[in-house]
Scaffold this active site. Structure first.
Site, PDB file in Angstrom:
ATOM      1  N   SER A   1       0.958  -1.283  -0.023  1.00 48.94           N
ATOM      2  CA  SER A   1      -0.196  -0.094   0.011  1.00 48.94           C
ATOM      3  C   SER A   1       0.962   1.301  -0.145  1.00 48.94           C
ATOM      4  CB  SER A   1      -0.873  -0.195   1.118  1.00 48.94           C
ATOM      5  OG  SER A   1      -1.734  -1.196   1.250  1.00 48.94           O
TER       6      SER A   1
ATOM      7  N   CYS B   1      -7.385  -1.262   7.127  1.00 50.07           N
ATOM      8  CA  CYS B   1      -6.198  -1.808   6.496  1.00 50.07           C
ATOM      9  C   CYS B   1      -5.296  -2.754   7.415  1.00 50.07           C
ATOM     10  CB  CYS B   1      -5.445  -0.803   5.685  1.00 50.07           C
ATOM     11  SG  CYS B   1      -3.899  -1.248   4.849  1.00 50.07           S
TER      12      CYS B   1
ATOM     13  N   ASP C   1      -8.365  -2.794   2.909  1.00 46.53           N
ATOM     14  CA  ASP C   1      -7.036  -2.987   1.965  1.00 46.53           C
ATOM     15  C   ASP C   1      -6.622  -4.152   3.144  1.00 46.53           C
ATOM     16  OD1 ASP C   1      -5.043  -3.002   0.684  1.00 46.53           O
ATOM     17  OD2 ASP C   1      -4.497  -1.113   1.014  1.00 46.53           O
TER      18      ASP C   1
ATOM     19  N   TRP D   1      -4.727  -8.192   4.124  1.00 49.10           N
ATOM     20  CA  TRP D   1      -4.102  -9.542   3.585  1.00 49.10           C
ATOM     21  C   TRP D   1      -3.884 -10.359   4.680  1.00 49.10           C
ATOM     22  CZ3 TRP D   1      -2.006  -4.392   4.461  1.00 49.10           C
ATOM     23  CH2 TRP D   1      -1.198  -4.111   5.533  1.00 49.10           C
TER      24      TRP D   1
END
Length: 713
Positions: free
Chosen positions: A453, A665, A710, A712
């Site tokens: 990012s 995020c 966003d 992961w």
């Protein structure tokens, strides 16, 4: 002296022309075509002159099975290749692998009933198609879809299409395996006949590989029954032919030593820069942002001026890594290739549809160092395929057992995080010299860029991209302990060490060819491209925003806050800007502490006629900016961002009712899930609703992009 007549002169001229032609072959004519000469031009579809008609391609090459893939990181492409190889070796099918973006689909209504299509589809982000599947997805799921025969969906135009499908997803995302589910539904609605149940692999549970293996066996059985196939003993049949070129020196100008395409080979950079064609960018600045010695987090400033490589706040930057020298050496050594590492090799597809994964001629060293994911996880199927090439019977039996017994494989390989060279070393100390290099090429994924990012605002610094990256390390205990190092983050750490004066950087005992092929990255350069994201600030800066980003999850929010501070300084009305940030201890890993802290002087230079004017985020935004921190190791009582969120429930709900945007995020498997659940509770409690209604409202926020992630795993 005899006189030359006209015939003599003609013969002499012909001989001269023939001699000249012979000695200039390969220089001015008869030059072998370099399939990577213009790799960047094929980034958005099939190369010029190649058909985009998949049926025409299958007929030309005699294929009766095509495996389409939608892949973002290379795993779906790897599975597609494995299915194609297995279909050929076990059942005698004439198979090909196809990138979804390389073909058009209006003629699928003419797909013959004696052929079969497979779809291996990864879901990206929040239920989105991968970059190479966007056009296919929009076409096949479109309400007004129309095919070459003029038929619409109501006529079921795909009644002759037989297909199977496997999806790659992550259950930590709300829209788990959305792509394969939606495509499956669309194909059936259009009349296609699915053979066997659609499979779904779950990366979030760590079972992707086993999910794939469990799905494909019954699928093959049903496909064999449907198409009257006879199974045969699978024998390795190479897809690529590899020729060692002792007649060519690796120093020759047309040998690829890691360059991704012809322009890079010739020392020129030409856009567009993308996932096929990186920009070799200077690193302007690199520094450590942790204050402890046992962990690293890097901040880097990447210069993209002159590249015409635009980015927007919230986008991702892709870093193209190289493998660590220690792992390259290990791989070469275990295959008995150390003495021939710089041998020039030419690689060609033995099938007209096979795509060589890197440019050639190259060398063993360059292929392994720059193009093969040699440190990636190992599949049972790959291990089983190597058993026939084992140095002795004991090793052959061990490889066969590992390939057959999933629990044994998990204990010995997966849980130890072994890469393929480490595994071969442990199975047998003797070198594996009979393993064909082609099987390694075919079975090991292409080395993929890693995405980060972007931690800067394009409004504030449009020609500089900031990266915030925690250097990764996994320690595995046991009788043979293993330490797994992040490929790209340690590569970046080596670049940082080089920039700070270390002549021979070796982060954590790793060395990298950081000057790149033929020293083209010297002076601290890194190959990059930009991937656009839907993770964006509201177009109206007056809208409130709530951001939750612990650890390096704060990266995009640094860019968000930079942007809103610049907008406020320029006189625009900026809404409430709330950041929830968490780390272990403020004295160790509080990222960008000086930038958030009003008591410190931190530079924020805006392009809006504010150059060289130092402003702090808090100073620029005033009371509209608030930072709430959570420290998990500061006291005996661990505190996390979701707890701070609950403490500010009234403020959060008030801003949401003002149509404020909510952003998360970071870690998908734990933090993001808990934040999502907490927000549902907050909405329910603050508005006097049931928990179910609160969760429904949060889901609605997701659908309208008021809630964005966003994350992961």
């Amino acid at each position: 002296m005899a006189q030359l007549d006209t015939l003599d002169l003609l013969v002499l001229v012909a001989l001269l022309i023939g001699t000249a032609a012979y000695f200039t072959k390969g220089t001015y004519w008869g030059v072998p075509k370099d399939p990577y000469a213009a790799a960047f031009t094929g980034a958005n579809g099939a190369k010029a002159g190649k058909t985009r008609n998949i049926l025409e391609k299958m007929d030309e090459t005699g294929k009766n099975m095509v495996v389409f893939y939608a892949s973002q990181t290379g795993t779906a492409e790897d599975y597609a290749s494995r299915l194609a190889k297995e279909g050929s070796s076990r059942f005698g099918l004439k198979t090909m692998v196809a990138d979804l973006e390389d073909y058009d689909y209006e003629n699928l209504d003419t797909f013959p009933p004696d052929k079969v299509a497979m779809f291996v589809l990864a879901t990206y982000g929040e239920g989105e198609p991968t970059d190479n599947a966007v056009d296919f997805y929009e076409f096949i799921t479109g309400e007004d879809v129309s095919f070459s025969g003029g038929w619409g969906a109501e006529s079921q135009p795909l009644s002759d299409l037989k297909f199977v499908a496997f999806g790659l997803g992550n259950n930590t995302y709300e829209h788990y395996n959305a792509l394969v589910r939606r495509v499956n539904t669309a194909l059936i609605k259009l009349g296609a006949r699915r053979i066997s149940a659609a499979g779904e692999g779950d990366d979030g549970a760590g079972t992707m590989e086993e999910d794939f293996l469990a799905w494909k066996e019954p699928m093959w059985s049903e496909l064999a029954d449907t198409m009257k196939l006879e199974e045969r003993e699978a024998v390795y049949e190479p897809i690529f032919g590899i020729t060692e070129r002792e007649d060519i020196s690796p120093d020759t100008n047309d040998v690829y030593l890691g360059e991704p395409n012809k322009n890079h080979l010739e020392g020129t950079q030409r856009g567009p820069f993308n996932s096929h064609n990186p920009y070799i960018a200077p690193i302007l600045e690199s520094r450590e942002v942790f204050t402890v010695n046992d962990r690293n987090c890097l901040h880097m400033e990447i210069d993209v001026s002159g590249s015409n490589l635009p980015y927007q706040t919230g986008d991702h930057v892709a870093v193209w890594p190289t493998n660590a020298g220690r792992e390259v050496d290990r791989f070469l050594n275990v295959l008995g290739l150390s003495d021939r590492r710089h041998m020039v090799i030419s690689v060609k597809g033995l099938d007209p549809t096979a795509r060589v994964p890197f440019p050639t001629p190259t060398t063993y060293d360059a292929a392994i160092r720059y193009h093969m994911e040699i440190c990636g996880p190992v599949s049972r199927q790959f291990v089983a395929s190597l058993a026939p090439f084992a140095p002795d019977e004991a090793s052959k039996a061990e490889m066969a057992r590992l390939g057959d017994d999933k629990d044994y494989f998990k204990e010995k390989v997966s849980d130890q995080y072994l890469n393929i060279a480490q595994l071969l070393e442990r199975v047998c100390e003797t070198k594996w010299t009979t393993v064909p290099f082609s099987i390694m090429m075919e079975s090991i994924q292409k080395l993929q860029p890693r995405y980060y990012s972007i931690s800067s605002s394009s409004l504030v610094q449009k020609t500089k991209i900031s990266i915030t990256a925690v250097v990764e390390e996994v320690r595995v205990a046991g009788p043979k302990p293993n330490i797994v190092k992040g490929v790209t983050t340690n590569y970046l750490l080596a670049l940082k060490q080089k920039q700070h004066g270390e002549p021979d950087p070796d982060p954590h005992g790793l060395t990298y060819a950081i000057t790149g092929p033929r020293n083209k990255y010297d002076g601290c350069h890194v190959p990059v491209h930009v991937r656009h994201s839907n993770f964006k600030l509201p177009s109206d800066p007056a809208k409130p925003v709530i951001m939750v980003g612990p650890g390096s999850g704060v990266a995009p929010f640094r860019g968000f806050v930079q942007e809103r501070a610049a907008q406020a300084k320029a006189g625009e009305k900026v809404g409430k800007t709330i950041l929830f940030y968490g780390c272990r201890k403020p004295s160790e890993d509080f990222l960008y502490r000086d930038e958030w802290d009003v008591s410190n002087d931190c530079a924020l230079c805006s392009v809006l006629s504010l150059a060289n004017v130092k402003q702090m985020y808090k100073q620029a935004l005033g009371d509209s900016f608030e930072l709430f921190t959570a420290f998990s190791r500061e006291t005996s009582q661990k505190v996390y961002v979701q707890q701070r969120l609950a403490e500010q429930a009234s403020l959060v709900n008030e801003l949401l009712q003002q149509k404020g945007n909510f952003y998360v995020c970071g870690d998908a498997s734990n933090m993001a899930r808990e934040v999502h659940a907490m927000l549902g509770q907050i909405v329910a409690e603050q508005r006097g609703l049931s928990v179910e209604k609160g969760e429904e409202i949060v889901k609605s926020m997701r659908s309208s992009n008021q809630y964005q992630e966003d994350v992961w795993s």
